[in-house]
Design a protein around this motif. Structure first.
Motif, PDB file in Angstrom:
ATOM      1  N   THR A 335      16.824  63.760 -14.868  1.00 51.91           N
ATOM      2  CA  THR A 335      15.878  64.877 -14.859  1.00 51.91           C
ATOM      3  C   THR A 335      16.589  66.151 -14.420  1.00 51.91           C
ATOM      4  N   LEU A 336      15.993  67.294 -14.759  1.00 55.22           N
ATOM      5  CA  LEU A 336      16.636  68.585 -14.522  1.00 55.22           C
ATOM      6  C   LEU A 336      15.948  69.264 -13.341  1.00 55.22           C
ATOM      7  N   GLU A 339      14.797  72.891 -13.636  1.00 58.75           N
ATOM      8  CA  GLU A 339      13.639  73.253 -14.467  1.00 58.75           C
ATOM      9  C   GLU A 339      12.319  72.932 -13.778  1.00 58.75           C
ATOM     10  N   GLU A 340      12.357  72.519 -12.531  1.00 55.38           N
ATOM     11  CA  GLU A 340      11.135  72.119 -11.827  1.00 55.38           C
ATOM     12  C   GLU A 340      10.473  73.310 -11.120  1.00 55.38           C
ATOM     13  N   LYS A 341       9.213  73.120 -10.795  1.00 53.17           N
ATOM     14  CA  LYS A 341       8.503  74.066  -9.937  1.00 53.17           C
ATOM     15  C   LYS A 341       7.854  73.255  -8.821  1.00 53.17           C
TER      16      LYS A 341
ATOM     17  N   ARG C  78       8.962  68.981 -21.713  1.00 51.12           N
ATOM     18  CA  ARG C  78       9.236  68.798 -20.285  1.00 51.12           C
ATOM     19  C   ARG C  78       8.239  69.599 -19.454  1.00 51.12           C
ATOM     20  N   CYS C  80       6.537  71.751 -16.834  1.00 55.37           N
ATOM     21  CA  CYS C  80       7.233  72.726 -15.985  1.00 55.37           C
ATOM     22  C   CYS C  80       7.124  72.369 -14.510  1.00 55.37           C
ATOM     23  N   HIS C  81       6.282  71.399 -14.143  1.00 56.50           N
ATOM     24  CA  HIS C  81       6.167  71.013 -12.751  1.00 56.50           C
ATOM     25  C   HIS C  81       7.319  70.072 -12.353  1.00 56.50           C
ATOM     26  N   ARG C  82       7.251  68.801 -12.791  1.00 54.53           N
ATOM     27  CA  ARG C  82       8.288  67.858 -12.380  1.00 54.53           C
ATOM     28  C   ARG C  82       9.047  67.262 -13.569  1.00 54.53           C
ATOM     29  N   GLY C  83       8.771  67.723 -14.787  1.00 55.02           N
ATOM     30  CA  GLY C  83       9.649  67.383 -15.889  1.00 55.02           C
ATOM     31  C   GLY C  83       9.286  66.161 -16.707  1.00 55.02           C
ATOM     32  N   TRP C 103      -1.135  68.439 -14.029  1.00 52.82           N
ATOM     33  CA  TRP C 103      -1.228  69.844 -14.399  1.00 52.82           C
ATOM     34  C   TRP C 103      -1.747  69.925 -15.843  1.00 52.82           C
ATOM     35  N   TYR C 127       1.748  79.998 -13.527  1.00 54.40           N
ATOM     36  CA  TYR C 127       2.573  78.976 -14.174  1.00 54.40           C
ATOM     37  C   TYR C 127       2.228  78.877 -15.656  1.00 54.40           C
TER      38      TYR C 127
END
Lengths: 408, 408, 408
Positions: A335-336, A339-341, C78, C80-83, C103, C127
């Motif tokens: 996983t990247l 690219e997370e929030k 992907r 945008c929170h945890r992918g 989300w 977001y």
């Protein structure tokens, strides 16, 4: 913010970052060196037989076998003589013999015979096949892949001590209750999930229908605690009968996650724990060790939502009833992080990452990571995870409360 | 020595060396250029038909066909006009026509027709599809992939001359008597095996049970001899009847290995020889040419050990009854010379490597390698390998003895 | 010339050039940026459903879905929170919800709910999941993957306007009438074929037998015309009845090819056009839109040569009866322009390449490429391709003749 513009154009950077400090497991990588300071489960005991087995551990391809005297051995596959794989070698009373020219190696790599050399090898003592030490414990084979002078004492766990006559310990290869046993993704993203209690309400309930005990649907008070040895998450739920369900999960260096059964079929301290084996950067195997009464199945297993109530979904069912496997593999091979929030509900994840980075740095600086001891007398580990019911009569000394957990 | 420390940690270097001078076969590589100075078998004659066949030789993808006049052709697949593959071209009386715009090419690459151009191609003479010369010999198609001004005379072999009416020559695609015909490994590690007589006692006897004639179980006196044209190994066994079995095997530039049948069903000079075709760096095909009486099968074939007595083991049987295929493929796609520990029994292997390196260097310096002649009158090769029985009445002039072999 | 030496040795350069300016489609590549200034068909309308679908467009992996209100959405997979991938998300009335932590995202990427955060996400408005705008048109979903401030008006086409009650528009996924719908090759080599009328006489006739209408076997006068918006090819054939078959094909920026049916079952202006979707650098999907009477099949389909008269050849039949699919895929994943020898019959191909390079440069310099308008009132495109019969009574004003075509 730039999220607000009109589309995805240019949004995917050229070099998204998978956080290589935490995710790479190979020799010489930061996390790879941390992991190489601990023992790891690499197979079930019954998989070590006179028929050599190819295994991959921390990105290294190895051959596991058990010789006729019962000793398991773990060697690099390429014979140090001419390079033929020992996976087609012949196991003997003591060691394994290469099929090509017959060099015989003991479990400690020592060359014992070179039948094509004069006097069957006048210098054979000076040849040694690269090898790793192994230990058997409760049905699992553990190996140590690190530097020889840093080999720690082999740890034991309190929940598996002093077994009664009516009890036994069993090994379950599984991936978080539902999914293939080997997951094609990095081990650390599977590990973080253990400190992510919020996903239970979404994934294991709202999305796929209730997969766990109905009591877990009650929204809890959630907190996390950092310890020297790992991180815990506590969830406190007020039950209809006036008691409190105090659920504690833990992650422990290096790869252990202790998740009391989510079916609540075992109360009090947990009866099981799991290890994630990093096969390589993008493959993970999970081994669970479970203590149980001989006459009962291992423990209540979760059910699946909708019309699906099965432990083993088919390929078609995976996307329809996603579980831990689908969401963790769905993060990609690695996983990247860039690219997370991360949000407030991800505090446990952040806590874990900080701790692992601290330990990686400690090892890089020459230190011994937490949990490593060289003294067998100190090698008994006491876990604290469990499903604790707290009522008016409960002796709070027997319950690991958040307050006590944060006292370091 | 550092082999003696406690395990495999750090033992696998980051850059193990596969000896690229000896193992790479592509255009412009040292060995690739040496190999491109000789003719190589690329297919059996019956595989060249009006239906084009894709073949890979020395890492180059090519198209083999036979036009309606019977002439075989070997062209690069990408049509020099617009790049469509000639593997879907249409073979005509003279040459092959591209399916897209109809350019027609002869076996020497010459463009013969451009039907969509004015006057069917006013300048067609100036276009030529890249091509390679081919020769048919005893049921095999040979090709020369080297520089045009260095094309050697096509060699013939004494053991296939002057065929009697009751004799014939047959081609056998096999991989050292047992195994798929195409091996997923570098050709040179298959080639070295021919100068490694010691493995017979281990692999083909102790490990997998007797795979060859029982006489070969007698431990011999072994020696190796370097010649201008290759290397020989001699094995001398004292037989119970007082005679001596004098077995000679040879490797010969560039890819020939002459192994008299190990079933001893043919005595005296060998009746067969083999070529390793380097398909690419990590794939090898072996073609054997065998002279035999018309009424008999090619020769005694080896049997397999244990309960297995078959020429073609199944996938499950390969690791249980390993043979040449398993041990050579088991060295990996390209074996790592830097990880070896060559011993006294590997002297033939060392001798071969030195000779090939000498020839590689000779070619790199502009010379012609050994065995190359530009005169057809000198192109008859006399092989010496065989299973020779030496008794009191044997005329030693008829036997290639080690002493004579070493006279250069 | 050097073609004339004796063989293929050394003829294959180390760095053949696939003309990356024209063939690469990824973000930031010259052609990739030109393509990102237009709308592209990415799926048939019925493929957008509440079950998310993974699609790849211009090398970007995306998720297509249709929410319960009927709105299609196209998001990066992907979360945008945890992918975790949204391909296992749950579609709701408005948007799609991630399976891991819930989300919820609208079709414009806006985050609508964060159920594990306090107050379900106090900052959720900030977001946004990367997304692309989509439009549905006559049964196809089109997407725009370019910069938001350059999003053009969505084009319509005259041949699909003012549908009669007895008419309908259908979508056919096909690869040039015979072949799998997805071709494993670069889109541009499939596109060039549309300006290559000469191959019809070879490929679709001499090689594979007549695949089209017999009238197309008559050798025509061929010419090409460059326009601002693309390139046309004209073929004029004198028919036995004294009339002239004036056939016009066109390619139009960015990926349109307008080929009047080669079965001649539709005369006058074409009833269909096609788009090549560049899936990635080496995969192409072709969507055709066809206007037709409701009571009839789409149009006459071509037949195959020899004994084969089928629209869908089997794997074995592809090389025996090659068609457009075989020859274009046969040029390789990305054909090598540097290895070609363009001739006089390839003038249309050259013309196309020059025009695309001009447009690539125009975009690189900040301009808007041809065919882009920001005004819906200007977004109606009039195509000119067709099979026109010209007789003594024909009003030439109704026919796009070469002379008029070259007036720019």
């Amino acid at each position: 913010m730039d999220d607000q513009d009109g589309g995805g154009y240019g949004r995917i950077g050229n070099l998204p970052d998978e956080d290589p400090t935490l995710t790479r497991v190979g020799l010489g990588t930061p996390m790879g060196e941390l992991l190489r300071r601990y023992w790891h489960p690499i197979a079930r005991s019954e998989q070590a037989t006179p028929l050599p087995l190819e295994v991959r551990v921390l990105g290294e391809d190895l051959v596991l076998y058990r010789d006729m005297s019962g000793t398991p051995g773990l060697l690099t596959p390429r014979c140090c003589h001419r390079g033929t794989t020992l996976s087609i070698g012949k196991v003997e009373d003591q060691g394994i013999r290469c099929a090509y020219h017959g060099w015989l190696f003991a479990a400690d790599g020592q060359c014992l015979d070179q039948p094509c050399e004069p006097d069957r090898g006048r210098n054979k003592d000076s040849y040694r096949q690269p090898w790793y030490p192994v230990v058997e414990y409760n049905g699992l084979i553990f190996a140590y892949l690190g530097p020889a002078d840093r080999q720690p004492a082999f740890p034991r766990y309190d929940i598996f001590e002093d077994l009664g006559d009516d009890e036994e310990i069993v090994i379950i290869d599984h991936f978080a209750f539902g999914g293939p046993v080997e997951a094609p993704c990095n081990w650390f993203q599977t590990h973080e999930n253990a400190m992510d209690p919020y996903h239970v309400f979404i994934l294991h309930n709202a999305i796929s229908g209730p997969q766990f005990d109905p009591k877990l649907e009650i929204w809890p008070r959630i907190d996390w605690q950092r310890h020297d040895w790992g991180v815990t998450a506590t969830q406190d739920r007020d039950l209809p009968d006036g008691t409190t369900l105090h659920r504690v999960t833990e992650v422990r260096m290096p790869t252990m996650r202790v998740i009391p059964t989510p079916t609540l079929s075992v109360l009090g301290k947990t009866n099981n724990l799991s290890w994630a084996l990093p096969i390589d950067d993008s493959h993970t195997h999970v081994y669970a060790m479970v203590r149980k009464p001989k006459e009962q199945p291992p423990q209540g297993l979760p059910i699946y939502g909708g019309e699906k109530r099965s432990f083993a979904p088919t390929d078609d069912e995976h996307p329809l009833y996603p579980g831990d496997y689908e969401t963790q593999v769905g993060q990609g091979p690695i996983t990247l992080h860039s690219e997370e929030k991360l949000s407030s509900s991800d505090r446990g994840v952040s806590m874990m990452r900080r701790q692992y980075k601290d330990q990686v740095e400690l090892v890089a600086n020459g230190g011994d990571p937490v949990g490593v001891t060289y003294d067998d007398a100190n090698a008994l580990v006491s876990v604290i995870a469990g499903n604790y019911i707290i009522g008016p009569d409960t002796d709070l000394e027997t319950v690991p409360l958040p307050e006590s957990l944060t006292q370091r």
